[in-house]
Design an enzyme around this catalytic site. Structure first.
Site, short mmCIF file in Angstrom:
data_model
loop_
_atom_site.label_atom_id
_atom_site.label_comp_id
_atom_site.label_asym_id
_atom_site.label_seq_id
_atom_site.Cartn_x
_atom_site.Cartn_y
_atom_site.Cartn_z
N GLY A 137 68.20 9.86 39.64
CA GLY A 137 67.00 10.73 40.10
C GLY A 137 67.29 12.07 39.53
O GLY A 137 67.41 12.32 38.26
N SER A 138 66.81 13.10 40.35
CA SER A 138 66.51 14.48 39.76
C SER A 138 67.76 15.15 39.15
O SER A 138 67.36 16.12 38.32
CB SER A 138 66.17 15.32 41.18
OG SER A 138 65.02 14.80 41.55
N THR A 139 68.91 14.60 39.52
CA THR A 139 69.95 15.36 38.45
C THR A 139 69.86 15.07 37.27
O THR A 139 70.26 15.91 36.50
CB THR A 139 71.29 14.29 39.14
OG1 THR A 139 71.36 14.34 40.39
CG2 THR A 139 72.46 15.00 38.44
N TYR A 140 69.20 13.86 36.88
CA TYR A 140 69.04 13.51 35.35
C TYR A 140 68.01 14.83 34.80
O TYR A 140 67.79 14.89 33.42
CB TYR A 140 68.27 12.26 35.16
CG TYR A 140 69.31 11.63 34.34
CD1 TYR A 140 70.49 11.30 34.63
CD2 TYR A 140 68.73 10.98 33.13
CE1 TYR A 140 71.32 10.52 33.76
CE2 TYR A 140 69.53 10.32 32.33
CZ TYR A 140 70.74 9.93 32.41
OH TYR A 140 71.41 9.28 31.63
N LYS A 141 67.25 15.39 35.58
CA LYS A 141 66.22 16.37 35.00
C LYS A 141 66.93 17.30 34.22
O LYS A 141 66.30 18.06 33.28
CB LYS A 141 65.44 17.22 36.29
CG LYS A 141 64.59 16.22 36.83
CD LYS A 141 63.63 16.84 38.04
CE LYS A 141 62.81 15.95 38.64
NZ LYS A 141 62.72 16.24 40.14
#
Lengths: 598, 382
Positions: free
Chosen positions: A316-320
Site C-alpha cells: 500500500g501507501s508505504t510504496y509511495k
C-alpha cells in the site's frame, strides 16, 4: 580303494606322458577309460599338467590374499588419514547421532543457541530378557511412554531401537538405577535456545538429529556445516560461534511491543523489523505468532510463518515512497511540482480515488503527506511504464531477495504490465513483495542512495560499502528524508513522533485481497519509520494484519492510528539501545533537512 | 634349545618347524590377551559379572590352546590325517546333536554343553574338514580312479546343510569358500569353478530371499538406514576416533556401547584404543602367516601336505579378512571371530588345533621322511 595295479604316479617325478588323447585299447578296460575321461578330461582338462597347474593356482591364491589384505589396509589408512571422512554411508547411525553445531550469538555475544549434551535412551531388544518387566519399569519412570507401543518395540527382534531421545539427567539416573539389561544411554548433543520464543524465525530450529530445519540453523547446514562434519573439522569445541546482526535487547523490546499491539488492536498477526540502513544488518525481526525453537512442533503451524522474509504483501501507501523517489530522481519532478488530484483516475471500470481526498492540485510533499493515490499514480504514469519497471528492478523489487534465511519468496507482479498496473503499483497495489524487500528499498531511499542487501550476520560498515550499489542520487535521498520527516510533522504519521529522535515515516493502509477483490474491512497496516530523519541510521517497519478499531480511534483502523503509535513505542524503547542520543529543540524538517541542499 | 648334533624328537621339531610363523602366532595370542583387557570388561559389566571375567577365561583358554598348538605341530602327516578324521567325525556328530539338544542363542543353535563346558562344535569341524578334503583332493591327484572328488562334494553338502540348519551363514560361507579354493587349486577346469561359483551365488540369493536374517544383514549393509546396522556404525566411529595412534589404553568409549566388542568387534576396539597402526600390525601378522604358509604349500611336493597347508592357511586368512572387513563395513555383518584375538574358547582351541597342524605341515620334512610317510600310508587301509 585298494587297486594298486597301476604304478603309483608320484608327483615327485613329472608324468612320463601327458594323458593319452584317445583311449588306448590295449592298455585299459572301457570302464577305466570312462573314469579317466571324467576324472581327468572333464574335471581337469585333457592335457593338463596338474602339478604345474596346482602351483600356478596357489600362486593365484597368494595374489588374491595380497589384494584382499591390501584393500583392508587401504581402508584402515583412509580412516587414519581422514577420520570422520566420507568412508561410511551418510545416514549411518553413527552420523545420525546428532551432530555438533556452532553456537549462535547476537551482536553483543549473548548466546542465542548452544549445544548441551543430553542422554538418549535406547534398547537392544535382543538382549532384553523380560519384556513385560522392562515395560513396567520404564513406564513407571517415563509415564509418557505408551505401554503397548513400548512393548512392541522391545519385543521386536531388532538389534537397536531408540526409546526416547534426549531425556533429562534425572530420568536417566532413575532408569540407570532400574538396571534393566539391554537398555542403555547414549550422550547426544541437543540444541538449546535459552531465549525460548524471543528469537524464533531468525534462528529457525533443528530436528532431533540436530540438523537445521529453518532459519539460520538451516543456512548453517546448507552453507556446509554438513561438509565440515564430514571433513572432521567441526569437532566439539573448535567451532567459532556464528555472530548474528541481531541485538537481543532490541529484539526483546520489538517483540514485546508487537505482542502488546497485536493484543490492543486485536490483529491477526503482527510483524516488525529493524535494520541498520547503512550496513543492511537486521537488528531485530519478529513475526507474530512465533514459536519456541526448543519446541519445533509449534513451528510447522502454517500461521507461524516468517511474514518478514517469507510473506508476500501489497504494502500500500508505504510504496509511495518509492514512486516519489523515482520521480524526483528522474529530474522531471521536483518538490515544487504539482499534480491535479481533483478528479479520480478512471481506467475502464477501475477508478483510482484518494482516501484523504483533498480535491485540489497537490504539490509533491502534499501528495506524500495526504497519501494521495491519484497524485502518485499520475507521477508514475508521467515517467512511463518502462521507467517504472526499470526503477523497481534496480531496487530489487522484482526479483527474489536472498538472505541467509532460507525462507524467502519470489515477488508477484503482473506478467503484462499495462498503464493501470503502473498506476496502482505506484501506490503499492498490484505488486506483492516481502516486507524485508521493501525495507531494503526504503533504506536505500534514505541512506544517501545506496542499495545494501540485508543480512542477519554481523557486517562491518566497510563490508557494507563494498556491497552497496548506488541506486538514486544523494539529493533525492535528502528529499526523501525531508518528506518522511514532514509526514510525521504534519501528515498521516504524526502519532509516530518520539520526542528527541526526529522520526520520519510513512504509513501504509492497504486493503487485503479476499476472494479476488479488495476488501473494505480487512486491512493490512504498515508503518515505516526512519530515525533520525535528518541523517538516518535505522529503519523500523511495523506491520499489523487486520487490526480492529479501538475505543479511542473513532472507528478508524488506519496505519496512522495503530502501526504508527506502535512504532513510536518501539522507538522510545530501543533508540538508546541503538546508541542514538536524544536531541531536543530541533528545527522543522524544512530548515534542518531541506536547507542543506537548497 | 637343542643341539643339531643330537637327535631328539623335540630337537628335530625345533629345527624343522617354521619358527617365524610360530612367533607370529605367539604375538597374536599376546595381542589378543592385551586387547581382551580393553574390550571385554565393559561386556562383562553389562552382563553383571566381574570386570575381568572374560580376561580370566581368555587366559584359561590360552593354556590348553598353546598345548594343543605345540602338540599338533609335532604330529606327522599320517597322524594329522588320522586325528583329523577322528575330530571330523566327532564334531560332525556333535554339530548334528547341537541341532537337537543345543541351546538356542539369538535364534541359532550353535552351542552344546559337554561335560559342563559350552562348546561350539562347528569351530572344530572347520579345520578337520579342511584336512579331510585336502586328503581327498590329494588322493584324486595320485589315484584318479578313486571317486575322491565325489566324496569331497558329498561331504561338503553334508557339512553345509548342517551349518544352514543351525543356521550359521558365516561358517557356511567360510567352508564353501575354503572348499572352493581347494577345489580350484586341485586343478579343476575353470568351467567347473565357474559353475560352482554360480551355484554358490544362487544359494546366497536364495538365502537372501528366504531367510529373514540374511535379508536384514544384507539390506543393512547396502542401506545402513534400513536398521540393523547399529554395530557397524558404532564400529566405524571407533576407527575414526582412534586415528593413527589411538586414544590410549582404557580411553576407548565406544566399546561401552558396542555389543560383542570382545568377540566380533574387537578389531574396532583395538583401533579406538591403540590406533590404526596397531590394526595395520595385526593385519600384517595375519598376512604374513597366510602368505608364508601358502609359499610353503608351493614348495612342498606332497599333494596332501600342499592342499592341507593351503586349506588351513586359506581358512585362517579368510576368517581374519572377513572379520576385519566386517568391522570396516566392507562386508555385511557376519558372526566371525578374529583369529587368536577375539574372545571365545571353542574358537581359540580350534584355531590352535588348525594352526598346530599348519605348523606340522609346513615343517621342513626331509624328502626321505616324506617318501617314508607315503609308503607307510600306501600300505595301510584308510
Amino acid at each position: 580303494m585298494s587297486s594298486m595295479d597301476s604304478a603309483p604316479q608320484l608327483d615327485l617325478q613329472p608324468p612320463e606322458n601327458p594323458a593319452p588323447v584317445g583311449p588306448a585299447p590295449d592298455q585299459a578296460s572301457p570302464a577305466k577309460t570312462w573314469r579317466r575321461f571324467f576324472g581327468q578330461g572333464l574335471l581337469y582338462g585333457r592335457d593338463a599338467d596338474r602339478g604345474r597347474k596346482v602351483k600356478a593356482r596357489i600362486g593365484l591364491a597368494i595374489a588374491a590374499f595380497v589384494i584382499v589384505f591390501s584393500v583392508i589396509a587401504t581402508r584402515l589408512v583412509m580412516f587414519a588419514v581422514a577420520p570422520d571422512g566420507r568412508n561410511w554411508h551418510r545416514s549411518a547411525p553413527a552420523e545420525r547421532m546428532s551432530a555438533t553445531r556452532p553456537e549462535i550469538v547476537d551482536r553483543n555475544n549473548q548466546i542465542l543457541a548452544t549445544d548441551v549434551i543430553a542422554p538418549s535412551l535406547f534398547a537392544e531388544p535382543r538382549k532384553i530378557q523380560d519384556v513385560d518387566e522392562a515395560v513396567e519399569l520404564l513406564t513407571a519412570v517415563l509415564p509418557e511412554f505408551d505401554a503397548t507401543e513400548l512393548r512392541d518395540r522391545l519385543a521386536s527382534r531388532k538389534g537397536f531401537v531408540w526409546l526416547k531421545r534426549e531425556i533429562s539427567a534425572k530420568q536417566a539416573q532413575e532408569i540407570r538405577r532400574l538396571g534393566i539389561p539391554g537398555v542403555g544411554f547414549m550422550p547426544e548433543n541437543r540444541r538449546v535456545y535459552p531465549n525460548n520464543a524471543e528469537v524464533s524465525h531468525v534462528l529457525g530450529y533443528v530436528n532431533v538429529d540436530n540438523q537445521g530445519q529453518a532459519g539460520i540453523e538451516k543456512w548453517l547446514d546448507a552453507r556446509g556445516l554438513a561438509a565440515l562434519h564430514l571433513a572432521g573439522l567441526a569437532t566439539d569445541r573448535l567451532q567459532t560461534p556464528i555472530e548474528l546482526s541481531l541485538d537481543l535487547r532490541v529484539q526483546h523490546a520489538l517483540r514485546e511491543e508487537l505482542i502488546a499491539a497485536a493484543e490492543k488492536y486485536r490483529a491477526l498477526a503482527a510483524a516488525g523489523v529493524i535494520v541498520d540502513v547503512l550496513t543492511g544488518e537486521v537488528l531485530a525481526m519478529e513475526s507474530l505468532p512465533d514459536y519456541d525453537p526448543n519446541n519445533p512442533r509449534q513451528a510447522v503451524d502454517p500461521q507461524r510463518f516468517n511474514r518478514i522474509t517469507n510473506g508476500l504483501f501489497e504494502l500500500g501507501s508505504t510504496y509511495k515512497a518509492l514512486t516519489l523517489a523515482m520521480a524526483i530522481d528522474s529530474g522531471k519532478v521536483t518538490l515544487n511540482s504539482t499534480f491535479d488530484a481533483r478528479q479520480p483516475l478512471v481506467f475502464g471500470k477501475f477508478t483510482i480515488d484518494d482516501f484523504h481526498a483533498q480535491k485540489r492540485i497537490l504539490t509533491v510533499p502534499e501528495i506524500f503527506t495526504y497519501s494521495s493515490n491519484i497524485g502518485t499514480a499520475k507521477m508514475a504514469l508521467s515517467l512511463g511504464i518502462e521507467h517504472h519497471k526499470a526503477f523497481l528492478r534496480k531496487l530489487g523489487q522484482l526479483t527474489r531477495l536472498n538472505t541467509e534465511l532460507p525462507e524467502s519468496r519470489e515477488p508477484m507482479y503482473p506478467k503484462y504490465w499495462a498503464e493501470i498496473n503502473s498506476a496502482t503499483i505506484a501506490f503499492g497495489h498490484g505488486l506483492s513483495v516481502t516486507p524485508l524487500q521493501a525495507v531494503m528499498a526504503i533504506s536505500a531511499l534514505v541512506n544517501g542512495g545506496y542499495l545494501v542487501p540485508p543480512t542477519f550476520l554481523k557486517r562491518s560498515p566497510a563490508e557494507a560499502r563494498e556491497l552497496a550499489v548506488r541506486v538514486i542520487k544523494p539529493e533525492t535521498s535528502e528529499a526523501m528524508r525531508y518528506l518522511m520527516r514532514l509526514n510525521v510533522e504534519k501528515g498521516t504519521a504524526s502519532r509516530a513522533e518520539v520526542k528527541g529522535y526526529y522520526v520520519g515515516g510513512k504509513t501504509g493502509t492497504s486493503e487485503k485481497v479476499v476472494d479476488g477483490h479488495y476488501s473494505k474491512h480487512k486491512i493490512l497496516n504498515t508503518f515505516t519509520a526512519v530515525l533520525p530523519a535528518d541523517n538516518p541510521r535505522y529503519l523500523l517497519l511495523i506491520m499489523l494484519d487486520e487490526p480492529q478499531p479501538t475505543a479511542d480511534s473513532n472507528g478508524g483502523a488506519t496505519a496512522g492510528l495503530n502501526a504508527a503509535p506502535t512504532a513510536a513505542k518501539v522507538i522510545s524503547r530501543v533508540a538508546s539501545m541503538l546508541g542514538l542520543e536524544p536531541r531536543y529543540d530541533l528545527p522543522l524538517a524544512e530548515r534542518l533537512i531541506l536547507a542543506k541542499w537548497r | 634349545m637343542a643341539s643339531r648334533t643330537e637327535y631328539s624328537p623335540l630337537g628335530d621339531w625345533w629345527w624343522t618347524v617354521d619358527r617365524l610363523i610360530l612367533a607370529a602366532i605367539a604375538v597374536l595370542m599376546l595381542a589378543g590377551l592385551v586387547l581382551s583387557l580393553a574390550a571385554s570388561p565393559p561386556v562383562a559389566l553389562r552382563m553383571e559379572r566381574d570386570p575381568f571375567f572374560f580376561v580370566n577365561r581368555q587366559v584359561m583358554y590360552l593354556i590348553p590352546a598353546v598345548a594343543i598348538l605345540l602338540g599338533t605341530s609335532l604330529l606327522s602327516l599320517r597322524q594329522i590325517r588320522r586325528l583329523s578324521m577322528l575330530v571330523f567325525v566327532v564334531s560332525l556328530v556333535l554339530v548334528a546333536a547341537t541341532l537337537l539338544y543345543g541351546a538356542e542363542v539369538k535364534g541359532a543353535r550353535r552351542w552344546i554343553v559337554l561335560f559342563g563346558l559350552s562348546i561350539q562344535p562347528s569351530e572344530f569341524l572347520k579345520p578337520a574338514f579342511v584336512i579331510v578334503i585336502a586328503w581327498l583332493f590329494g588322493e584324486s591327484t595320485r589315484r584318479p580312479e578313486m571317486p575322491a572328488n565325489l566324496v569331497a562334494l558329498a561331504l561338503l553338502l553334508l557339512v553345509v546343510s548342517l551349518m544352514v540348519l543351525q543356521p550359521d551363514f558365516g561358517q557356511t560361507m567360510l567352508i564353501l569358500l575354503v572348499w572352493g579354493a581347494l577345489f580350484f587349486m586341485a586343478g579343476m577346469r575353470l568351467v567347473w569353478v565357474a559353475g560352482l561359483a554360480a551355484t554358490a551365488a544362487a544359494g546366497l540369493a536364495g538365502a537372501y530371499f528366504t531367510v529373514p536374517y540374511v535379508t536384514r544383514r544384507i539390506k543393512g549393509f547396502i542401506d545402513p538406514s534400513s536398521g540393523d546396522s547399529f554395530n557397524i556404525g558404532i564400529a566405524l566411529e571407533s576407527f575414526a576416533r582412534g586415528g593413527w595412534f589411538g586414544r590410549g589404553p582404557g580411553e576407548g568409549t565406544i566399546k561401552r556401547i558396542l555389543p560383542e566388542s570382545h568377540t566380533d568387534f574387537v578389531f574396532a576396539v583395538a583401533a579406538e584404543e591403540f590406533g590404526i597402526v596397531l590394526c595395520l600390525v595385526l593385519l600384517a601378522l595375519f598376512a604374513f602367516i597366510v602368505i608364508r604358509a601358502l609359499r610353503h604349500a608351493l614348495s612342498t611336493e606332497d599333494p596332501f601336505a600342499r592342499f592341507a597347508a593351503s586349506g588351513l592357511a586359506i581358512l585362517f586368512g579368510l576368517q581374519a579378512a572377513i572379520n576385519m572387513a566386517v568391522n570396516l563395513h566392507l562386508l555385511p555383518a557376519k558372526g566371525m571371530t578374529l583369529p587368536f584375538i577375539s574372545y571365545g574358547g571353542s574358537s581359540m582351541l580350534s584355531l590352535a588345533y588348525g594352526m598346530g597342524m599348519l605348523l606340522a605341515l609346513t615343517r621342513e620334512h626331509p624328502r626321505a621322511e616324506m617318501l617314508d610317510s607315503r609308503n607307510a600310508y600306501a600300505g595301510s587301509p584308510a
